[in-house]
Write a protein that holds these residues in place. Structure first.
Motif, PDB file in Angstrom:
ATOM      1  N   TYR A   1      -1.555  17.628  -6.649  1.00 10.77           N
ATOM      2  CA  TYR A   1      -1.847  15.727  -6.530  1.00 10.77           C
ATOM      3  C   TYR A   1      -1.396  15.715  -4.947  1.00 10.77           C
ATOM      4  N   TYR A   2      -1.780  14.442  -4.974  1.00 16.54           N
ATOM      5  CA  TYR A   2      -1.374  13.853  -3.767  1.00 16.54           C
ATOM      6  C   TYR A   2      -0.236  13.092  -3.901  1.00 16.54           C
ATOM      7  N   ALA A   3       0.792  12.974  -3.032  1.00 15.46           N
ATOM      8  CA  ALA A   3       2.092  12.113  -3.152  1.00 15.46           C
ATOM      9  C   ALA A   3       2.144  11.217  -2.415  1.00 15.46           C
TER      10      ALA A   3
ATOM     11  N   ALA B   1       0.924  -1.152  -0.191  1.00 13.98           N
ATOM     12  CA  ALA B   1      -0.001   0.055  -0.124  1.00 13.98           C
ATOM     13  C   ALA B   1       0.759   1.121  -0.013  1.00 13.98           C
ATOM     14  N   HIS B   2       0.638   2.146  -0.644  1.00 17.57           N
ATOM     15  CA  HIS B   2       1.110   3.437  -0.610  1.00 17.57           C
ATOM     16  C   HIS B   2       0.844   4.342   0.588  1.00 17.57           C
ATOM     17  N   ASP B   3       1.646   5.100   1.058  1.00 24.78           N
ATOM     18  CA  ASP B   3       1.270   5.897   2.164  1.00 24.78           C
ATOM     19  C   ASP B   3       1.056   7.477   1.569  1.00 24.78           C
ATOM     20  N   TRP B   4      -0.148   7.716   1.260  1.00 24.01           N
ATOM     21  CA  TRP B   4      -0.567   8.965   0.853  1.00 24.01           C
ATOM     22  C   TRP B   4      -0.431  10.036   1.551  1.00 24.01           C
ATOM     23  N   GLN B   5       0.093  11.242   1.147  1.00 22.99           N
ATOM     24  CA  GLN B   5      -0.230  12.438   1.904  1.00 22.99           C
ATOM     25  C   GLN B   5      -1.698  12.958   2.276  1.00 22.99           C
ATOM     26  N   THR B   6      -1.847  13.699   3.122  1.00 21.15           N
ATOM     27  CA  THR B   6      -3.268  13.968   3.495  1.00 21.15           C
ATOM     28  C   THR B   6      -3.366  15.293   3.096  1.00 21.15           C
ATOM     29  N   THR B   7      -2.411  16.336   2.732  1.00 21.50           N
ATOM     30  CA  THR B   7      -2.577  17.415   2.223  1.00 21.50           C
ATOM     31  C   THR B   7      -1.811  17.477   0.870  1.00 21.50           C
ATOM     32  N   LEU B   8      -2.183  18.581   0.190  1.00 21.17           N
ATOM     33  CA  LEU B   8      -2.142  18.397  -1.518  1.00 21.17           C
ATOM     34  C   LEU B   8      -0.853  19.156  -1.580  1.00 21.17           C
ATOM     35  N   SER B   9      -0.066  18.372  -2.646  1.00 27.61           N
ATOM     36  CA  SER B   9       1.137  19.065  -3.246  1.00 27.61           C
ATOM     37  C   SER B   9       1.063  19.761  -4.353  1.00 27.61           C
ATOM     38  N   PHE B  10       1.589  20.862  -4.498  1.00 29.24           N
ATOM     39  CA  PHE B  10       1.158  21.888  -5.653  1.00 29.24           C
ATOM     40  C   PHE B  10       2.527  21.693  -6.536  1.00 29.24           C
TER      41      PHE B  10
END
Length: 267
Positions: free
Chosen positions: A243-245, A227-236
């Motif tokens: 996007y979410y990284a 599973a990916h560990d997705w950021q909870t805040t947006l990356s610009f």
């Protein structure tokens, strides 16, 4: 000759081969067979080798009594071994599957057993279950995974011969560490491997729960899914997109473009 038995379900009797018993040396029981009925091969003294399937759950009473087998690999799927099942055979060693809780009367009596391994936690050993074992050495080694003191006493009593030396040795369980998951590759939980010569695996360090197929377990109950560990805040990227990284790799998701007039005010 070799007797090959194919199909599904139970072997109820020996009617299919009773007229050939004098020439049967080896028995190969195919996958799909779940039960060997009572007395199925009793008194066929020419049999020296038997192969059992992984689908087998029951070995009936007297099933192999008075055969000449010297070794047997009883699958872990077996949960019932009938009385006298291997009585008067030439077995020198046996591994009792982890699902067996009771050793019935005369099940392994009057054999040449000098090595017995209990994969599980047997709770009842009937008197005379192992009477007459020990071979010419008059010695039996019992490997086990936490066999209670009561059952050790019951085993010794079932041998029925004070001149036979019985030595109990508890197997050591060695920890196999957890394999961490990655973003794209599954991991698995930690488990324990027995120090016995026969590969045996458990989910805990007490040997309470056996893992019948460790590779299947790693992909099933023991799996730690990738599973990916997705950021909870947006990356610009800039004012034109976001996007979410993943915190662990370079993967991105939910990439969205927007106009510069949004002034980064995007959710």
């Amino acid at each position: 000759g070799i007797l090959m038995i194919k199909g599904t379900g139970a072997i109820t009797d020996n009617s299919g081969w009773s007229s050939y018993t004098a020439s049967i040396v080896e028995v190969q029981i195919g996958e799909g067979i779940t039960e060997i009925g009572e007395s199925a091969f009793e008194n066929v003294e020419t049999i020296t080798k038997v192969t059992l399937p992984s689908t087998l759950t029951t070995i009936g009473g007297w099933a192999f009594q008075y055969t000449s087998i010297t070794a047997i690999n009883i699958p872990e799927s077996v949960n019932d071994i009938g009385k006298n099942a291997f009585c008067q055979t030439k077995l020198t060693s046996v591994v009792i599957p982890g699902n067996i809780t009771e050793i019935k009367g005369y099940a392994f009596a009057n054999t040449a057993l000098t090595s017995v391994t209990f994969n599980g936690k047997v709770t009842l050993i009937n008197s005379n279950a192992f009477i007459g074992i020990g071979g010419t050495s008059k010695a039996v080694t019992v490997l086990h995974h936490g066999l209670s003191a009561e059952m050790q006493t019951a085993f010794t009593a079932s041998v029925g011969d004070e001149t036979v030396t019985v030595t109990f040795t508890q197997c050591v369980l060695e920890r196999v560490d957890e394999k961490a998951k990655t973003c794209t590759t599954d991991g698995h939980e930690a488990y324990y491997k027995c120090s016995c010569s026969r590969p045996l695996y458990f989910t805990d360090n007490t040997g309470a729960t056996i893992i019948a197929d460790v590779e299947a377990w790693k992909k099933g109950d023991g799996k730690i899914a990738a599973a990916h560990d997705w950021q909870t805040t947006l990356s610009f990227v800039d004012v034109t997109g976001h996007y979410y990284a993943c915190n662990k790799c370079s993967e991105k998701k939910d990439a969205t473009t927007h106009s510069a007039t949004d002034d980064n005010d995007c959710t």
